[in-house]
Design a protein around this motif. Structure first.
Motif, PDB file in Angstrom:
ATOM      1  N   UNK A   1      45.460  25.249  38.098  1.00 49.73           N
ATOM      2  CA  UNK A   1      46.288  24.872  39.245  1.00 49.73           C
ATOM      3  C   UNK A   1      45.883  23.495  39.752  1.00 49.73           C
ATOM      4  N   UNK A   2      46.821  22.833  40.411  1.00 50.10           N
ATOM      5  CA  UNK A   2      46.538  21.505  40.971  1.00 50.10           C
ATOM      6  C   UNK A   2      45.380  21.544  41.958  1.00 50.10           C
ATOM      7  N   UNK A   3      45.266  22.622  42.739  1.00 51.23           N
ATOM      8  CA  UNK A   3      44.198  22.704  43.729  1.00 51.23           C
ATOM      9  C   UNK A   3      42.826  22.588  43.095  1.00 51.23           C
ATOM     10  N   UNK A   4      42.653  23.194  41.921  1.00 54.89           N
ATOM     11  CA  UNK A   4      41.386  23.098  41.219  1.00 54.89           C
ATOM     12  C   UNK A   4      41.137  21.668  40.763  1.00 54.89           C
TER      13      UNK A   4
ATOM     14  N   UNK B   1      33.536  27.640  39.016  1.00 52.84           N
ATOM     15  CA  UNK B   1      34.730  27.640  38.174  1.00 52.84           C
ATOM     16  C   UNK B   1      34.467  28.427  36.894  1.00 52.84           C
ATOM     17  N   UNK B   2      35.403  29.308  36.575  1.00 53.26           N
ATOM     18  CA  UNK B   2      35.346  30.055  35.322  1.00 53.26           C
ATOM     19  C   UNK B   2      36.124  29.282  34.260  1.00 53.26           C
ATOM     20  N   UNK B   3      35.523  29.160  33.081  1.00 58.03           N
ATOM     21  CA  UNK B   3      36.158  28.521  31.919  1.00 58.03           C
ATOM     22  C   UNK B   3      36.346  29.588  30.852  1.00 58.03           C
TER      23      UNK B   3
ATOM     24  N   UNK C   1      39.168  28.751  39.723  1.00 62.13           N
ATOM     25  CA  UNK C   1      38.153  28.661  40.777  1.00 62.13           C
ATOM     26  C   UNK C   1      37.833  30.054  41.305  1.00 62.13           C
ATOM     27  N   UNK C   2      36.578  30.288  41.619  1.00 62.13           N
ATOM     28  CA  UNK C   2      36.140  31.541  42.229  1.00 62.13           C
ATOM     29  C   UNK C   2      35.455  31.238  43.550  1.00 62.13           C
ATOM     30  N   UNK C   3      35.432  32.222  44.422  1.00 62.97           N
ATOM     31  CA  UNK C   3      34.801  32.040  45.725  1.00 62.97           C
ATOM     32  C   UNK C   3      33.293  31.882  45.586  1.00 62.97           C
ATOM     33  N   UNK C   4      32.744  30.975  46.354  1.00 60.67           N
ATOM     34  CA  UNK C   4      31.292  30.880  46.497  1.00 60.67           C
ATOM     35  C   UNK C   4      30.878  31.716  47.707  1.00 60.67           C
ATOM     36  N   UNK C   5      29.597  31.921  47.867  1.00 58.07           N
ATOM     37  CA  UNK C   5      29.116  32.653  49.047  1.00 58.07           C
ATOM     38  C   UNK C   5      29.539  31.948  50.325  1.00 58.07           C
ATOM     39  N   UNK C   6      29.510  30.613  50.307  1.00 57.63           N
ATOM     40  CA  UNK C   6      29.892  29.838  51.492  1.00 57.63           C
ATOM     41  C   UNK C   6      31.366  30.027  51.830  1.00 57.63           C
ATOM     42  N   UNK C   7      32.232  30.017  50.806  1.00 56.29           N
ATOM     43  CA  UNK C   7      33.667  30.153  51.082  1.00 56.29           C
ATOM     44  C   UNK C   7      34.006  31.564  51.544  1.00 56.29           C
ATOM     45  N   UNK C   8      33.322  32.570  51.003  1.00 63.80           N
ATOM     46  CA  UNK C   8      33.535  33.949  51.461  1.00 63.80           C
ATOM     47  C   UNK C   8      33.124  34.082  52.927  1.00 63.80           C
ATOM     48  N   UNK C   9      31.974  33.512  53.261  1.00 63.82           N
ATOM     49  CA  UNK C   9      31.495  33.574  54.639  1.00 63.82           C
ATOM     50  C   UNK C   9      32.441  32.836  55.589  1.00 63.82           C
TER      51      UNK C   9
ATOM     52  N   UNK D   1      33.851  32.770  27.354  1.00 65.49           N
ATOM     53  CA  UNK D   1      33.932  32.411  28.771  1.00 65.49           C
ATOM     54  C   UNK D   1      32.593  31.867  29.260  1.00 65.49           C
ATOM     55  N   UNK D   2      32.684  30.937  30.204  1.00 67.43           N
ATOM     56  CA  UNK D   2      31.504  30.337  30.820  1.00 67.43           C
ATOM     57  C   UNK D   2      31.728  30.263  32.327  1.00 67.43           C
ATOM     58  N   UNK D   3      30.647  30.282  33.080  1.00 63.00           N
ATOM     59  CA  UNK D   3      30.699  30.080  34.522  1.00 63.00           C
ATOM     60  C   UNK D   3      30.018  28.756  34.839  1.00 63.00           C
TER      61      UNK D   3
END
Length: 382
Positions: free
Chosen positions: A96-99, A116-118, A129-137, A343-345
């Motif tokens: 997505x463009x946001x990523x 980011x998951x590849x 993109x996946x949530x980080x702990x900071x974004x979840x909080x 897959x990679x993280x």
């Protein structure tokens, strides 16, 4: 051990990389296509609280993954007829463009980490993109004012956009924040081919006489041709600028994100609604993309953003190549269609390089769901 990617600004100040103007491949949510008329800098009075109590809110924790883009790829596989790539040099990136915006701004980011998951599957590379702990909080701790500011952005669109080119906007109905119209673009950044979805605000009707779009029954090619010739506009809201430090903050932080988002979608015009703390937009101001760069050149450089983006895509391919050789041997590098899903993280935080932190288990939290993996590749011309 996988390589690292350094993000310091000084590493990316060379000339702007080759970047082709984004080409429209298709669309998602055509029923939500909107139109913008009479876009000009002027004084207004838009109350963004209108019917806010009846608004259908977009869930703050909504995890969209790549679902809509994958559906689009599946439904349009035969029409697009992408080549079956066998080596990483020619692999397409899907995201997505946001990523891409998040990645391009990384050299200037000093606060928010990303994850980011590849995934490499049948010769294509998927980025999510996946949530980080900071974004979840941050999502959990959103204040009522922050939630209201988010809703105000959607309401502003309703004051400016209409359902048909000849109609006036109608803000006197509640907003459904889940309604979206997106374009799917393809472009080349140096050697990398990228296919990405981007949510679009509306077609700018002031530039030329804009006809009503073709009905879906006319077929996707007719609709794509119509959308390819359209001039889209990006809509933004911002707090009134009253003090020099607010102006500095605007130029340092907001303008680079606005520029990046619009540039990636081939948009030249941005309309900003300046509001007060009560949610009343009192001024409209238009910006051209080149103006954003000129007014902010002390703070950021587009060359840095896109050179880093280019290096990131190269880095992903390099990391995948090492993983393929480790798991499948050297011969796997030229036989991508026969490989199992890989897959990679990737993770990054300010002050650190980008690193591979492990594999990603697609079974536990599927980025590529079974309905896509089972069917993609079956509906194409051979």
């Amino acid at each position: 051990m996988q390589p690292e990617l350094y993000t310091h600004v000084n590493n990316y100040t060379k000339a702007f990389p080759r970047f082709s103007r984004p080409q429209v491949l298709g669309y998602i949510g055509l029923e939500n296509l909107k139109f913008a008329r009479q876009l000009q800098s002027k004084r207004v009075h838009f109350d963004l609280n209108l019917h806010i109590d009846k608004c259908i809110h977009r869930p703050p924790d909504l995890d969209v993954k790549l679902t809509e883009l994958l559906r689009f790829l599946l439904e349009n596989e035969k029409r697009l007829n992408f080549c079956l790539e066998t080596n990483l040099d020619n692999s397409k990136f899907f995201c997505y463009r946001g990523l891409m915006t998040c990645l391009a701004l990384t050299p200037y980011e000093n606060k928010d980490p990303w994850k980011i998951v590849v995934i490499l599957f049948k010769g294509n590379i998927y980025l999510c993109a996946r949530d980080t702990e900071e974004s979840i909080r941050r999502k959990k701790n959103m204040t009522e004012h922050e939630k209201k500011c988010s809703s105000w952005g959607y309401k502003f669109e309703q004051f400016v956009l209409s359902d048909k080119p000849h109609l006036e906007p109608n803000p006197n109905i509640p907003v459904d924040e889940n309604e979206e119209f997106s374009l799917v673009f393809t472009t080349k950044l140096n050697i990398h081919t990228i296919v990405y979805g981007a949510e679009m605000d509306g077609i700018h009707c002031d530039l030329t006489s804009v006809p009503t779009p073709p009905e879906p029954e006319a077929g996707p090619e007719a609709v794509v041709q119509y959308l390819s010739n359209a001039h889209f506009v990006e809509l933004k809201t911002s707090r009134h600028i009253e003090f020099p430090r607010q102006e500095t903050s605007f130029r340092r932080f907001k303008t680079k994100k606005w520029w990046c988002q619009s540039f990636l979608a081939g948009i030249d015009t941005i309309l900003c609604g300046y509001r007060n703390d009560e949610g009343i937009v009192e001024e409209l101001k238009t910006f051209q993309l080149r103006d954003l760069v000129k007014m902010s050149e002390r703070f950021w450089n587009p060359n840095v953003c896109f050179n880093f983006l280019d290096d990131f895509f190269t880095y992903v391919k390099r990391c995948l190549a090492r993983e393929i050789k480790h798991k499948c041997g050297e011969q796997g590098l030229n036989n991508l269609q026969t490989l199992p899903m890989i897959s990679l993280l990737l993770e990054w935080s300010p002050g650190n390089p980008v690193r591979v932190t492990g594999a990603y288990n697609n079974d536990d939290d599927p980025i590529l769901p079974n309905w896509f993996c089972d069917d993609y590749g079956k509906n194409r011309d051979i």
